[in-house]
Scaffold this motif. Structure first.
Motif, PDB file in Angstrom:
ATOM      1  N   LEU A 189      19.995  53.129  84.407  1.00 43.97           N
ATOM      2  CA  LEU A 189      20.757  53.221  83.167  1.00 43.97           C
ATOM      3  C   LEU A 189      20.180  52.270  82.119  1.00 43.97           C
ATOM      4  O   LEU A 189      19.756  51.162  82.442  1.00 43.97           O
ATOM      5  N   THR A 190      20.180  52.684  80.879  1.00 46.18           N
ATOM      6  CA  THR A 190      19.776  51.833  79.769  1.00 46.18           C
ATOM      7  C   THR A 190      21.032  51.351  79.064  1.00 46.18           C
ATOM      8  O   THR A 190      21.816  52.152  78.548  1.00 46.18           O
ATOM      9  N   LEU A 191      21.239  50.028  79.061  1.00 45.45           N
ATOM     10  CA  LEU A 191      22.457  49.447  78.517  1.00 45.45           C
ATOM     11  C   LEU A 191      22.160  48.527  77.349  1.00 45.45           C
ATOM     12  O   LEU A 191      21.099  47.895  77.284  1.00 45.45           O
ATOM     13  N   ALA A 192      23.100  48.430  76.427  1.00 45.36           N
ATOM     14  CA  ALA A 192      23.013  47.465  75.337  1.00 45.36           C
ATOM     15  C   ALA A 192      23.524  46.122  75.842  1.00 45.36           C
ATOM     16  O   ALA A 192      24.613  46.041  76.417  1.00 45.36           O
ATOM     17  N   GLU A 193      22.752  45.081  75.637  1.00 44.88           N
ATOM     18  CA  GLU A 193      23.158  43.749  76.082  1.00 44.88           C
ATOM     19  C   GLU A 193      24.019  43.082  75.017  1.00 44.88           C
ATOM     20  O   GLU A 193      23.613  42.971  73.857  1.00 44.88           O
TER      21      GLU A 193
ATOM     22  N   LEU B 146      23.643  48.962  59.833  1.00 46.58           N
ATOM     23  CA  LEU B 146      23.126  50.327  59.915  1.00 46.58           C
ATOM     24  C   LEU B 146      21.791  50.424  60.647  1.00 46.58           C
ATOM     25  O   LEU B 146      21.248  51.520  60.786  1.00 46.58           O
ATOM     26  N   ASN B 147      21.266  49.288  61.107  1.00 42.41           N
ATOM     27  CA  ASN B 147      19.979  49.297  61.823  1.00 42.41           C
ATOM     28  C   ASN B 147      20.141  48.805  63.253  1.00 42.41           C
ATOM     29  O   ASN B 147      19.278  48.114  63.791  1.00 42.41           O
ATOM     30  N   LEU B 148      21.254  49.161  63.891  1.00 46.36           N
ATOM     31  CA  LEU B 148      21.509  48.716  65.262  1.00 46.36           C
ATOM     32  C   LEU B 148      20.429  49.167  66.234  1.00 46.36           C
ATOM     33  O   LEU B 148      20.119  48.460  67.199  1.00 46.36           O
ATOM     34  N   ASN B 149      19.859  50.319  66.000  1.00 44.01           N
ATOM     35  CA  ASN B 149      18.850  50.829  66.926  1.00 44.01           C
ATOM     36  C   ASN B 149      17.658  49.879  67.050  1.00 44.01           C
ATOM     37  O   ASN B 149      17.035  49.786  68.106  1.00 44.01           O
ATOM     38  N   LYS B 150      17.367  49.147  65.977  1.00 48.40           N
ATOM     39  CA  LYS B 150      16.270  48.175  66.003  1.00 48.40           C
ATOM     40  C   LYS B 150      16.729  46.816  66.528  1.00 48.40           C
ATOM     41  O   LYS B 150      15.928  46.061  67.074  1.00 48.40           O
TER      42      LYS B 150
ATOM     43  N   ALA C 158      31.452  49.898  69.274  1.00 49.91           N
ATOM     44  CA  ALA C 158      31.081  50.855  70.324  1.00 49.91           C
ATOM     45  C   ALA C 158      30.707  52.197  69.708  1.00 49.91           C
ATOM     46  O   ALA C 158      29.734  52.840  70.116  1.00 49.91           O
ATOM     47  N   GLU C 159      31.471  52.616  68.720  1.00 50.50           N
ATOM     48  CA  GLU C 159      31.178  53.879  68.047  1.00 50.50           C
ATOM     49  C   GLU C 159      29.840  53.812  67.313  1.00 50.50           C
ATOM     50  O   GLU C 159      29.057  54.778  67.318  1.00 50.50           O
ATOM     51  N   ALA C 160      29.553  52.667  66.691  1.00 54.12           N
ATOM     52  CA  ALA C 160      28.301  52.521  65.949  1.00 54.12           C
ATOM     53  C   ALA C 160      27.094  52.508  66.883  1.00 54.12           C
ATOM     54  O   ALA C 160      26.062  53.129  66.598  1.00 54.12           O
ATOM     55  N   ILE C 161      27.206  51.824  68.014  1.00 53.04           N
ATOM     56  CA  ILE C 161      26.097  51.801  68.977  1.00 53.04           C
ATOM     57  C   ILE C 161      25.853  53.199  69.534  1.00 53.04           C
ATOM     58  O   ILE C 161      24.724  53.649  69.672  1.00 53.04           O
ATOM     59  N   HIS C 162      26.942  53.895  69.836  1.00 55.22           N
ATOM     60  CA  HIS C 162      26.806  55.265  70.341  1.00 55.22           C
ATOM     61  C   HIS C 162      26.113  56.160  69.317  1.00 55.22           C
ATOM     62  O   HIS C 162      25.249  56.970  69.663  1.00 55.22           O
ATOM     63  N   ALA C 163      26.479  56.017  68.061  1.00 58.08           N
ATOM     64  CA  ALA C 163      25.939  56.889  67.017  1.00 58.08           C
ATOM     65  C   ALA C 163      24.492  56.560  66.671  1.00 58.08           C
ATOM     66  O   ALA C 163      23.679  57.465  66.429  1.00 58.08           O
ATOM     67  N   GLN C 164      24.154  55.275  66.671  1.00 58.24           N
ATOM     68  CA  GLN C 164      22.833  54.859  66.201  1.00 58.24           C
ATOM     69  C   GLN C 164      21.779  54.724  67.299  1.00 58.24           C
ATOM     70  O   GLN C 164      20.578  54.699  67.000  1.00 58.24           O
ATOM     71  N   CYS C 165      22.206  54.615  68.536  1.00 57.24           N
ATOM     72  CA  CYS C 165      21.275  54.335  69.636  1.00 57.24           C
ATOM     73  C   CYS C 165      21.368  55.432  70.693  1.00 57.24           C
ATOM     74  O   CYS C 165      22.045  55.257  71.725  1.00 57.24           O
TER      75      CYS C 165
ATOM     76  N   LEU D   5      22.712  40.514  66.312  1.00 56.23           N
ATOM     77  CA  LEU D   5      23.420  41.626  65.674  1.00 56.23           C
ATOM     78  C   LEU D   5      24.282  41.170  64.501  1.00 56.23           C
ATOM     79  O   LEU D   5      24.872  41.993  63.810  1.00 56.23           O
ATOM     80  N   GLY D   6      24.377  39.850  64.309  1.00 54.62           N
ATOM     81  CA  GLY D   6      25.155  39.333  63.190  1.00 54.62           C
ATOM     82  C   GLY D   6      26.631  39.203  63.467  1.00 54.62           C
ATOM     83  O   GLY D   6      27.453  39.242  62.542  1.00 54.62           O
TER      84      GLY D   6
END
Length: 202
Positions: free
Chosen positions: A110-114, A10-14, A145-152, A123-124
């Motif tokens: 573009l800002t991308l998640a690595e 639940l803390n993917l943004n960090k 993908a859904e979690a990254i979209h929602a949290q970040c 990320l565990g």
């Protein structure tokens, strides 16, 4: 034995590491010709590792994919199911019909998640659990993908496996002319060609 993909934290943004795709770098795409070079796949059809995906309300999140090279884009699309094993490989030309190769330039970085092995460890989750799974596991990988979209909310896509890839979601600010949430609808520069001439041999 089927793989059980870990649940996204639940803390993917960090935790998610951000990298930039410069606007000067060409985005190479291989896509069905029913879509324009800069057009999102609206969903919900398909069965890819990170698409189709839904938002919290159950609405489809339009997606688009591209790579740093033609080879990358082709291997992730029309040649995706060609086996890696050594030896002769064949591929029916009919599978290339109704596809286009396109080049797109973004109008902003573009800002991308690595999603490299090292970043995934933070990320565990292991590479084998997210990047190297078989198709029957895709519904579980799409949850990430859904979690990254929602949290970040700042992240516009992802990169880091096989070759640099972008997509899905918030790319209309740079890579498409579509307009999903949180993105301005600025149209990019683009050019495309049918796949068939690129695959003809003498």
């Amino acid at each position: 034995m089927p793989i059980a993909v870990p649940t996204p934290p639940l803390n993917l943004n960090k935790l998610v590491r951000r990298v930039s795709w410069p606007k000067a770098d060409i985005i190479h795409r291989v896509h069905p010709d029913k879509y324009l070079a800069d057009q999102f796949n609206p969903g919900p059809a398909g069965n890819a590792r990170f698409s189709p995906i839904l938002d919290a309300k159950g609405n489809s999140i339009p997606t688009i994919y591209g790579g740093t090279t033609f080879d990358c884009a082709a291997m992730e699309t029309v040649f995706h199911d060609v086996p890696f094993a050594p030896g002769l490989k064949t591929h029916a030309k009919r599978k290339l019909k109704a596809h286009h190769y396109s080049q797109v330039l973004s109008v902003a970085d573009l800002t991308l998640a690595e999603l490299t092995t090292t970043s995934l460890r933070k990320l565990g989750i292991k590479r084998a659990e997210l990047i190297e799974t078989e198709k029957n596991i895709y519904p579980q990988t799409r949850a990430w993908a859904e979690a990254i979209h929602a949290q970040c909310p700042d992240i516009q896509g992802y990169t880091g496996y096989r070759a640099k890839m972008i997509g899905p979601w918030r790319l209309s600010c740079s890579a498409t002319g579509s307009a999903p949430a949180r993105s301005p609808s600025t149209r990019p520069q683009s050019i495309s060609w049918p796949m068939s001439p690129l695959t003809q041999t003498s």
